[in-house]
Scaffold this motif. Sequence first.
Motif, PDB file in Angstrom:
ATOM      1  N   ARG A  91      -3.389  13.826 -11.728  1.00  0.00           N
ATOM      2  CA  ARG A  91      -3.158  13.086 -10.318  1.00  0.00           C
ATOM      3  C   ARG A  91      -3.516  11.558 -10.664  1.00  0.00           C
ATOM      4  NH1 ARG A  91      -2.475  16.522  -6.212  1.00  0.00           N
ATOM      5  NH2 ARG A  91      -2.008  14.534  -5.050  1.00  0.00           N
ATOM      6  N   ARG A  92      -4.554  11.104 -11.492  1.00  0.00           N
ATOM      7  CA  ARG A  92      -4.815   9.895 -11.769  1.00  0.00           C
ATOM      8  C   ARG A  92      -3.338   9.198 -12.355  1.00  0.00           C
ATOM      9  NH1 ARG A  92      -9.780  11.515 -13.566  1.00  0.00           N
ATOM     10  NH2 ARG A  92      -9.333  11.700 -15.566  1.00  0.00           N
ATOM     11  N   ALA A  93      -2.829   9.904 -13.311  1.00  0.00           N
ATOM     12  CA  ALA A  93      -1.743   9.149 -14.046  1.00  0.00           C
ATOM     13  C   ALA A  93      -0.620   9.213 -13.277  1.00  0.00           C
ATOM     14  CB  ALA A  93      -1.344  10.304 -15.010  1.00  0.00           C
ATOM     15  N   LEU A  94      -0.084  10.023 -12.371  1.00  0.00           N
ATOM     16  CA  LEU A  94       0.774   9.972 -11.267  1.00  0.00           C
ATOM     17  C   LEU A  94       0.578   8.924 -10.143  1.00  0.00           C
ATOM     18  CD1 LEU A  94       1.981  13.635 -11.265  1.00  0.00           C
ATOM     19  CD2 LEU A  94       2.846  11.641 -12.632  1.00  0.00           C
ATOM     20  N   VAL A  95      -0.442   8.973  -9.396  1.00  0.00           N
ATOM     21  CA  VAL A  95      -0.984   8.142  -8.735  1.00  0.00           C
ATOM     22  C   VAL A  95      -0.779   6.652  -9.103  1.00  0.00           C
ATOM     23  CG1 VAL A  95      -2.987   7.061  -7.198  1.00  0.00           C
ATOM     24  CG2 VAL A  95      -2.545   9.556  -7.507  1.00  0.00           C
ATOM     25  N   GLU A  96      -1.322   6.368 -10.529  1.00  0.00           N
ATOM     26  CA  GLU A  96      -0.951   4.920 -10.936  1.00  0.00           C
ATOM     27  C   GLU A  96       0.211   4.439 -10.884  1.00  0.00           C
ATOM     28  OE1 GLU A  96      -2.306   3.996 -15.185  1.00  0.00           O
ATOM     29  OE2 GLU A  96      -4.134   4.930 -14.421  1.00  0.00           O
ATOM     30  N   ALA A  97       1.302   5.567 -11.368  1.00  0.00           N
ATOM     31  CA  ALA A  97       2.953   5.217 -11.228  1.00  0.00           C
ATOM     32  C   ALA A  97       3.212   5.023  -9.909  1.00  0.00           C
ATOM     33  CB  ALA A  97       3.586   6.553 -12.048  1.00  0.00           C
ATOM     34  N   GLN A  98       2.784   5.730  -8.907  1.00  0.00           N
ATOM     35  CA  GLN A  98       3.253   5.591  -7.461  1.00  0.00           C
ATOM     36  C   GLN A  98       2.610   4.317  -7.080  1.00  0.00           C
ATOM     37  OE1 GLN A  98       1.236   9.315  -5.976  1.00  0.00           O
ATOM     38  NE2 GLN A  98       2.659  10.557  -7.198  1.00  0.00           N
ATOM     39  N   ARG A  99       1.655   3.967  -7.315  1.00  0.00           N
ATOM     40  CA  ARG A  99       1.117   2.516  -6.785  1.00  0.00           C
ATOM     41  C   ARG A  99       2.014   1.556  -7.542  1.00  0.00           C
ATOM     42  NH1 ARG A  99      -5.180   4.051  -7.416  1.00  0.00           N
ATOM     43  NH2 ARG A  99      -5.502   4.916  -5.342  1.00  0.00           N
ATOM     44  N   THR A 100       2.162   1.693  -8.678  1.00  0.00           N
ATOM     45  CA  THR A 100       2.978   0.482  -9.393  1.00  0.00           C
ATOM     46  C   THR A 100       4.352   0.540  -8.674  1.00  0.00           C
ATOM     47  OG1 THR A 100       1.923   0.733 -11.321  1.00  0.00           O
ATOM     48  CG2 THR A 100       4.059  -0.367 -11.435  1.00  0.00           C
ATOM     49  N   PHE A 101       4.939   1.576  -8.561  1.00  0.00           N
ATOM     50  CA  PHE A 101       6.369   1.652  -7.571  1.00  0.00           C
ATOM     51  C   PHE A 101       6.036   1.099  -6.101  1.00  0.00           C
ATOM     52  CE2 PHE A 101       9.075   3.495  -4.580  1.00  0.00           C
ATOM     53  CZ  PHE A 101      10.238   3.511  -5.239  1.00  0.00           C
ATOM     54  N   SER A 102       4.933   1.154  -5.472  1.00  0.00           N
ATOM     55  CA  SER A 102       4.741   0.830  -4.405  1.00  0.00           C
ATOM     56  C   SER A 102       4.723  -0.786  -4.116  1.00  0.00           C
ATOM     57  CB  SER A 102       3.612   1.425  -3.244  1.00  0.00           C
ATOM     58  OG  SER A 102       2.402   0.784  -4.018  1.00  0.00           O
ATOM     59  N   GLN A 103       4.447  -1.325  -4.897  1.00  0.00           N
ATOM     60  CA  GLN A 103       4.042  -2.924  -5.156  1.00  0.00           C
ATOM     61  C   GLN A 103       5.670  -3.628  -5.606  1.00  0.00           C
ATOM     62  OE1 GLN A 103       0.685  -2.872  -7.493  1.00  0.00           O
ATOM     63  NE2 GLN A 103      -0.479  -2.214  -5.575  1.00  0.00           N
ATOM     64  N   ARG A 104       6.558  -2.840  -6.039  1.00  0.00           N
ATOM     65  CA  ARG A 104       7.743  -3.381  -6.697  1.00  0.00           C
ATOM     66  C   ARG A 104       8.571  -4.275  -5.801  1.00  0.00           C
ATOM     67  NH1 ARG A 104      10.820   1.117 -10.221  1.00  0.00           N
ATOM     68  NH2 ARG A 104      12.057   1.063  -8.200  1.00  0.00           N
ATOM     69  N   LYS A 105       8.497  -3.864  -4.484  1.00  0.00           N
ATOM     70  CA  LYS A 105       9.499  -4.419  -3.506  1.00  0.00           C
ATOM     71  C   LYS A 105       8.704  -4.639  -2.159  1.00  0.00           C
ATOM     72  CE  LYS A 105      14.056  -3.160  -5.178  1.00  0.00           C
ATOM     73  NZ  LYS A 105      15.123  -2.643  -5.188  1.00  0.00           N
ATOM     74  N   PRO A 106       8.970  -5.415  -1.479  1.00  0.00           N
ATOM     75  CA  PRO A 106       8.080  -5.752  -0.151  1.00  0.00           C
ATOM     76  C   PRO A 106       8.063  -4.695   0.919  1.00  0.00           C
ATOM     77  CG  PRO A 106      10.182  -7.429  -0.384  1.00  0.00           C
ATOM     78  CD  PRO A 106      10.140  -6.624  -1.357  1.00  0.00           C
ATOM     79  N   GLY A 107       9.162  -3.723   1.005  1.00  0.00           N
ATOM     80  CA  GLY A 107       9.190  -2.680   1.854  1.00  0.00           C
ATOM     81  C   GLY A 107       9.370  -1.250   1.116  1.00  0.00           C
ATOM     82  N   THR A 108       8.228  -0.291   1.345  1.00  0.00           N
ATOM     83  CA  THR A 108       8.222   0.971   0.558  1.00  0.00           C
ATOM     84  C   THR A 108       7.946   2.063   1.510  1.00  0.00           C
ATOM     85  OG1 THR A 108       7.573  -0.285  -1.479  1.00  0.00           O
ATOM     86  CG2 THR A 108       6.834   2.067  -1.111  1.00  0.00           C
ATOM     87  N   VAL A 109       8.470   3.199   1.444  1.00  0.00           N
ATOM     88  CA  VAL A 109       8.224   4.273   1.883  1.00  0.00           C
ATOM     89  C   VAL A 109       7.909   5.291   0.853  1.00  0.00           C
ATOM     90  CG1 VAL A 109       9.005   6.257   3.478  1.00  0.00           C
ATOM     91  CG2 VAL A 109      10.096   4.137   3.453  1.00  0.00           C
ATOM     92  N   LEU A 110       6.700   6.036   0.936  1.00  0.00           N
ATOM     93  CA  LEU A 110       6.368   6.653  -0.055  1.00  0.00           C
ATOM     94  C   LEU A 110       5.861   8.077   0.662  1.00  0.00           C
ATOM     95  CD1 LEU A 110       3.464   5.319  -2.483  1.00  0.00           C
ATOM     96  CD2 LEU A 110       5.982   5.548  -2.879  1.00  0.00           C
ATOM     97  N   ASP A 111       6.514   9.377   0.189  1.00  0.00           N
ATOM     98  CA  ASP A 111       6.072  10.588   0.933  1.00  0.00           C
ATOM     99  C   ASP A 111       5.459  11.471  -0.082  1.00  0.00           C
ATOM    100  OD1 ASP A 111       9.127  11.022   0.050  1.00  0.00           O
ATOM    101  OD2 ASP A 111       8.331  12.938   1.048  1.00  0.00           O
TER     102      ASP A 111
END
Length: 208
Positions: A91-111
């Motif tokens: 979970r720690r590894a994947l959450v890190e990757a998900q957070r990095t993705f969320s900051q890549r662009k100004p508008g993000t949807v994560l599910d």
Amino acid sequence: MIIAIDGPAAAGKGTLSRQIAETYGFQHLDTGLTYRATAKALLDAGLPLDNEEVAEKIAREVELAGLDRDILSAHAIGEAASKIAVMPAVRRALVEAQRTFSQRKPGTVLDGRDIGTVVCPDAAVKLYVTASPEVRAKRRYDEILSRGGEADFAEIFADVQKRDERDMGRADSPLRPAEDAHLLDTSEMSIEAAFQAAKVIIDAALKK
Ligand code: CDP
Ligand code: CDP
């Protein structure tokens, strides 16, 4: 702006997230695919599903760019994903990757399951999308039939319940609504009705 969409299996999170991303021009990540991709890589390499260190190493190698629901849709992959999703190091590894993705662009949807509670606790909009287990099992059932497949409703229903137990019962990041999440029970809602309900909430947040 980050929109966090959580909820149990087959609640309609993916369908809603894709509609939101398209409407608002936001990037979208289905975080379930990161768990599925890790599981598939383990299965393909013949590696064990119960070794946290090995699973973490594989999780750190997952490429977000290549995630494809069609390739990762197999039932066995979903089962394996739900098993490795209880491991804190994975979970720690994947959450890190998900957070990095969320900051890549100004508008993000994560599910996913833990976006509003763990991955993006400061998300501007949090939706907890749910529906009764019967309705969710029926949706999965219809989905398989519409693709020309065969399905057993009782089996799918038991599967949905087992997935709920594992998602809600795990010690690390269990599935639950964030305190500030808007609850959206879609049991008796069409896809369009659910989208309209979400849109009202998002538009109000955008005006702030
Ligand atoms: O992403 P998640 O597993 O939460 O669900 P999904 O894949 O978006 O939706 C599961 C199935 O339910 C799909 O076939 C959707 O078309 C359907 N669905 C529905 O019938 N009514 C809704 N309000 C939402 C989804
Ligand atoms: O197969 P299903 O549609 O229920 O789930 P999915 O969204 O494809 O995710 C596969 C598995 O990953 C689920 O069983 C969850 O246990 C896990 N998952 C998670 O733990 N946290 C997330 N943010 C997303 C998925």
